[in-house]
Design a protein around this motif. Structure first.
Motif, mmCIF file in Angstrom:
data_model
loop_
_atom_site.group_PDB
_atom_site.id
_atom_site.type_symbol
_atom_site.label_atom_id
_atom_site.label_comp_id
_atom_site.label_asym_id
_atom_site.label_seq_id
_atom_site.Cartn_x
_atom_site.Cartn_y
_atom_site.Cartn_z
ATOM 1 N N THR A 214 -2.779 7.476 -2.480
ATOM 2 C CA THR A 214 -4.126 7.468 -1.871
ATOM 3 C C THR A 214 -5.019 8.463 -2.564
ATOM 4 O O THR A 214 -4.603 9.557 -2.901
ATOM 5 C CB THR A 214 -4.052 7.898 -0.406
ATOM 6 O OG1 THR A 214 -2.729 8.049 0.013
ATOM 7 C CG2 THR A 214 -4.703 6.952 0.508
ATOM 8 N N ARG A 215 -6.223 8.078 -2.779
ATOM 9 C CA ARG A 215 -7.203 8.943 -3.426
ATOM 10 C C ARG A 215 -8.224 9.496 -2.435
ATOM 11 O O ARG A 215 -8.862 10.479 -2.683
ATOM 12 C CB ARG A 215 -7.957 8.181 -4.523
ATOM 13 C CG ARG A 215 -7.051 7.780 -5.651
ATOM 14 C CD ARG A 215 -6.786 8.942 -6.550
ATOM 15 N NE ARG A 215 -5.962 8.507 -7.658
ATOM 16 C CZ ARG A 215 -4.970 9.234 -8.126
ATOM 17 N NH1 ARG A 215 -4.681 10.397 -7.619
ATOM 18 N NH2 ARG A 215 -4.277 8.793 -9.126
ATOM 19 N N LYS A 216 -8.359 8.828 -1.320
ATOM 20 C CA LYS A 216 -9.355 9.223 -0.329
ATOM 21 C C LYS A 216 -8.886 10.461 0.430
ATOM 22 O O LYS A 216 -7.765 10.509 0.942
ATOM 23 C CB LYS A 216 -9.613 8.083 0.647
ATOM 24 C CG LYS A 216 -10.701 8.359 1.624
ATOM 25 C CD LYS A 216 -10.931 7.142 2.509
ATOM 26 C CE LYS A 216 -11.987 7.441 3.530
ATOM 27 N NZ LYS A 216 -12.185 6.304 4.440
ATOM 28 N N ARG B 287 0.816 -1.219 0.000
ATOM 29 C CA ARG B 287 0.000 0.000 0.000
ATOM 30 C C ARG B 287 0.850 1.271 0.000
ATOM 31 O O ARG B 287 0.404 2.317 -0.442
ATOM 32 C CB ARG B 287 -0.986 -0.007 1.159
ATOM 33 C CG ARG B 287 -0.332 0.103 2.500
ATOM 34 C CD ARG B 287 -1.376 0.183 3.612
ATOM 35 N NE ARG B 287 -0.697 0.186 4.886
ATOM 36 C CZ ARG B 287 -0.889 -0.707 5.839
ATOM 37 N NH1 ARG B 287 -1.784 -1.648 5.675
ATOM 38 N NH2 ARG B 287 -0.217 -0.647 6.951
ATOM 39 N N GLU B 288 2.093 1.175 0.473
ATOM 40 C CA GLU B 288 2.989 2.335 0.464
ATOM 41 C C GLU B 288 3.417 2.702 -0.954
ATOM 42 O O GLU B 288 3.925 3.809 -1.184
ATOM 43 C CB GLU B 288 4.231 2.076 1.322
ATOM 44 C CG GLU B 288 3.927 1.968 2.799
ATOM 45 C CD GLU B 288 5.182 1.692 3.604
ATOM 46 O OE1 GLU B 288 6.166 2.463 3.454
ATOM 47 O OE2 GLU B 288 5.175 0.719 4.372
ATOM 48 N N SER C 177 -9.017 12.780 3.656
ATOM 49 C CA SER C 177 -9.337 12.572 5.067
ATOM 50 C C SER C 177 -10.268 13.645 5.585
ATOM 51 O O SER C 177 -10.285 14.734 5.194
ATOM 52 C CB SER C 177 -8.081 12.597 5.925
ATOM 53 O OG SER C 177 -7.098 11.780 5.409
#
Length: 70
Positions: free
Chosen positions: A66-68, A61-62, A70
């Motif tokens: 990221t698309r999300k 995952r690193e 926060s």
């Protein structure tokens, strides 16, 4: 493919002090393939992404952007 960035392979290579050629040897692919991953022209398969993560000693995952929000 568009100019979107999907992976952080280039950034993680830099963080680890590794070169494209090193990764190409580590995952047994052509250096041109690694270059295309690093410029986001193509994306590695999921299986290859896990091989890259193992070679770089990071979580898979690193290597992803990221698309999300926060």
């Amino acid at each position: 493919m568009s100019d979107k960035v999907f992976n952080r392979i280039k950034a993680v290579l830099a963080e680890k002090g590794r070169a494209n050629k090193w990764l190409a040897v580590a995952v047994d692919v052509n250096i041109n393939t690694v270059s295309k991953w690093c410029t986001n022209k193509i994306q590695p398969s999921v299986e290859t992404l896990f091989e890259i993560a193992e070679a770089l000693d990071v979580e898979a995952r690193e290597l992803l952007v990221t698309r999300k929000k926060s």
